[in-house]
Structure formats: structure tokens, C-alpha cells
Write a protein that holds these residues in place. Structure first.
Motif, PDB file in Angstrom:
ATOM      1  N   GLY A  52     -35.211   7.124  14.413  1.00 35.56           N
ATOM      2  CA  GLY A  52     -35.948   7.421  13.195  1.00 35.56           C
ATOM      3  C   GLY A  52     -36.305   6.198  12.376  1.00 35.56           C
ATOM      4  N   ILE A  53     -36.134   5.029  12.946  1.00 37.81           N
ATOM      5  CA  ILE A  53     -36.456   3.791  12.234  1.00 37.81           C
ATOM      6  C   ILE A  53     -37.941   3.785  11.875  1.00 37.81           C
ATOM      7  CG2 ILE A  53     -36.991   2.352  14.255  1.00 37.81           C
ATOM      8  CD1 ILE A  53     -34.809   1.063  11.545  1.00 37.81           C
TER       9      ILE A  53
ATOM     10  N   VAL B 228     -39.366  -4.472  12.844  1.00 36.17           N
ATOM     11  CA  VAL B 228     -39.425  -5.933  12.832  1.00 36.17           C
ATOM     12  C   VAL B 228     -39.341  -6.417  14.278  1.00 36.17           C
ATOM     13  CG1 VAL B 228     -38.484  -6.149  10.505  1.00 36.17           C
ATOM     14  CG2 VAL B 228     -36.931  -6.157  12.465  1.00 36.17           C
ATOM     15  N   THR B 229     -39.709  -7.665  14.493  1.00 37.61           N
ATOM     16  CA  THR B 229     -39.762  -8.200  15.858  1.00 37.61           C
ATOM     17  C   THR B 229     -38.428  -8.081  16.586  1.00 37.61           C
ATOM     18  OG1 THR B 229     -39.323 -10.447  15.071  1.00 37.61           O
ATOM     19  CG2 THR B 229     -41.619  -9.810  15.317  1.00 37.61           C
ATOM     20  N   ARG B 230     -37.329  -8.336  15.886  1.00 40.99           N
ATOM     21  CA  ARG B 230     -36.004  -8.271  16.523  1.00 40.99           C
ATOM     22  C   ARG B 230     -35.731  -6.881  17.078  1.00 40.99           C
ATOM     23  NH1 ARG B 230     -31.747  -6.116  14.391  1.00 40.99           N
ATOM     24  NH2 ARG B 230     -32.559  -6.279  12.274  1.00 40.99           N
ATOM     25  N   ARG B 231     -36.048  -5.846  16.315  1.00 43.82           N
ATOM     26  CA  ARG B 231     -35.791  -4.473  16.764  1.00 43.82           C
ATOM     27  C   ARG B 231     -36.646  -4.122  17.977  1.00 43.82           C
ATOM     28  NH1 ARG B 231     -35.943  -2.084  10.721  1.00 43.82           N
ATOM     29  NH2 ARG B 231     -33.824  -2.633  10.116  1.00 43.82           N
ATOM     30  N   LYS B 232     -37.886  -4.518  17.963  1.00 41.19           N
ATOM     31  CA  LYS B 232     -38.757  -4.261  19.115  1.00 41.19           C
ATOM     32  C   LYS B 232     -38.194  -4.952  20.357  1.00 41.19           C
ATOM     33  CE  LYS B 232     -42.982  -4.007  16.344  1.00 41.19           C
ATOM     34  NZ  LYS B 232     -44.275  -4.669  16.074  1.00 41.19           N
ATOM     35  N   ALA B 233     -37.791  -6.214  20.202  1.00 40.20           N
ATOM     36  CA  ALA B 233     -37.233  -6.966  21.333  1.00 40.20           C
ATOM     37  C   ALA B 233     -35.933  -6.330  21.829  1.00 40.20           C
ATOM     38  CB  ALA B 233     -37.004  -8.419  20.923  1.00 40.20           C
ATOM     39  N   GLU B 234     -35.119  -5.796  20.923  1.00 39.62           N
ATOM     40  CA  GLU B 234     -33.877  -5.131  21.321  1.00 39.62           C
ATOM     41  C   GLU B 234     -34.164  -3.884  22.156  1.00 39.62           C
ATOM     42  OE1 GLU B 234     -31.000  -6.436  17.580  1.00 39.62           O
ATOM     43  OE2 GLU B 234     -32.033  -4.500  17.497  1.00 39.62           O
ATOM     44  N   VAL B 235     -35.157  -3.117  21.767  1.00 43.06           N
ATOM     45  CA  VAL B 235     -35.496  -1.907  22.523  1.00 43.06           C
ATOM     46  C   VAL B 235     -36.015  -2.284  23.911  1.00 43.06           C
ATOM     47  CG1 VAL B 235     -37.007   0.115  22.622  1.00 43.06           C
ATOM     48  CG2 VAL B 235     -35.881  -0.491  20.468  1.00 43.06           C
ATOM     49  N   VAL B 236     -36.873  -3.292  23.990  1.00 47.81           N
ATOM     50  CA  VAL B 236     -37.385  -3.740  25.290  1.00 47.81           C
ATOM     51  C   VAL B 236     -36.223  -4.217  26.167  1.00 47.81           C
ATOM     52  CG1 VAL B 236     -38.821  -5.455  26.470  1.00 47.81           C
ATOM     53  CG2 VAL B 236     -39.699  -4.285  24.439  1.00 47.81           C
ATOM     54  N   ALA B 237     -35.318  -5.015  25.604  1.00 45.07           N
ATOM     55  CA  ALA B 237     -34.162  -5.511  26.370  1.00 45.07           C
ATOM     56  C   ALA B 237     -33.274  -4.365  26.834  1.00 45.07           C
ATOM     57  CB  ALA B 237     -33.355  -6.504  25.534  1.00 45.07           C
TER      58      ALA B 237
ATOM     59  N   GLU C  92     -38.447   8.800  23.349  1.00 44.90           N
ATOM     60  CA  GLU C  92     -38.034   9.977  22.584  1.00 44.90           C
ATOM     61  C   GLU C  92     -37.208   9.577  21.357  1.00 44.90           C
ATOM     62  OE1 GLU C  92     -35.168  13.822  23.213  1.00 44.90           O
ATOM     63  OE2 GLU C  92     -36.396  13.183  24.914  1.00 44.90           O
ATOM     64  N   ARG C  93     -36.258   8.695  21.549  1.00 43.44           N
ATOM     65  CA  ARG C  93     -35.366   8.267  20.465  1.00 43.44           C
ATOM     66  C   ARG C  93     -36.123   7.614  19.312  1.00 43.44           C
ATOM     67  NH1 ARG C  93     -29.574   5.676  20.630  1.00 43.44           N
ATOM     68  NH2 ARG C  93     -29.643   4.322  18.825  1.00 43.44           N
ATOM     69  N   TYR C  94     -37.163   6.834  19.658  1.00 45.68           N
ATOM     70  CA  TYR C  94     -37.891   6.083  18.638  1.00 45.68           C
ATOM     71  C   TYR C  94     -39.311   6.592  18.383  1.00 45.68           C
ATOM     72  CZ  TYR C  94     -33.967   2.948  19.194  1.00 45.68           C
ATOM     73  OH  TYR C  94     -32.694   2.431  19.250  1.00 45.68           O
TER      74      TYR C  94
END
Length: 91
Positions: A28-29, A33-42, A56-58
Motif C-alpha cells: 500500500g505504499i 522513492v528510488t530505493r524502494r523501487k530498487a528493493e522490489v526489483v532486487a 499484487e502486493r504493490y
């Protein structure tokens, strides 16, 4: 690569440190920010989340998640900046 230990699965995060599901952005974020996007990709690349689970989660489309991965590969975390998306997508 993914490591299995006695407690939890961890993968290498975008900053090089181990990352677990507990380190992921909350569902539900609304501010990406760039860090969060990179964390999801990783997390997806390391097997911490499946593609469909991440979408689904995001509340992401497959296209959006794929776009983040492509921009990260081509331009690093700077490519994930919202203000730069149009510039990088055009190139």
C-alpha cells in the motif's frame, strides 16, 4: 543470490547488504522513492517475491515492474527517479 538460513530467506539488496521480506516496503505504499523501487526489483530477481506477488502486493502492472528493472539495468538507481523517467524512456 538467494541464501536459505534457519530463520529466513535473504537476497542481496540494491545497496549490497542482505535483505529479507521484513526489509521490503510495506504493502500500500504511495510514495515510490528510488530505493524502494530498487528493493522490489532486487526482491523479485532474488526470489524473495514472485513477479505476480510483487505486482499484487504493490498494485503494480507487469509493465511498470519490468520498466523499473530495465531502467535500473540501463541507468542504475538514478534511472528510477520519477523526474527522470521520461528522459530515460525516450533514449
Amino acid at each position: 543470490m538467494a541464501q536459505q538460513n534457519a530463520k529466513t530467506l535473504s537476497v542481496k539488496g540494491p545497496d549490497g547488504r542482505p535483505m529479507t521480506r521484513e526489509d521490503l516496503p510495506p504493502p500500500g505504499i504511495s510514495r515510490w522513492v528510488t530505493r524502494r523501487k530498487a528493493e522490489v526489483v532486487a526482491a523479485v530477481r532474488g526470489g524473495l517475491l514472485s513477479r505476480s506477488e510483487a505486482c499484487e502486493r504493490y498494485a503494480l502492472s507487469e509493465e511498470e515492474l519490468n520498466g523499473w528493472a530495465q531502467l535500473l539495468d540501463e541507468h542504475g538507481t538514478k534511472g528510477l527517479r520519477a523526474t527522470r523517467l521520461q528522459q530515460y524512456r525516450a533514449s
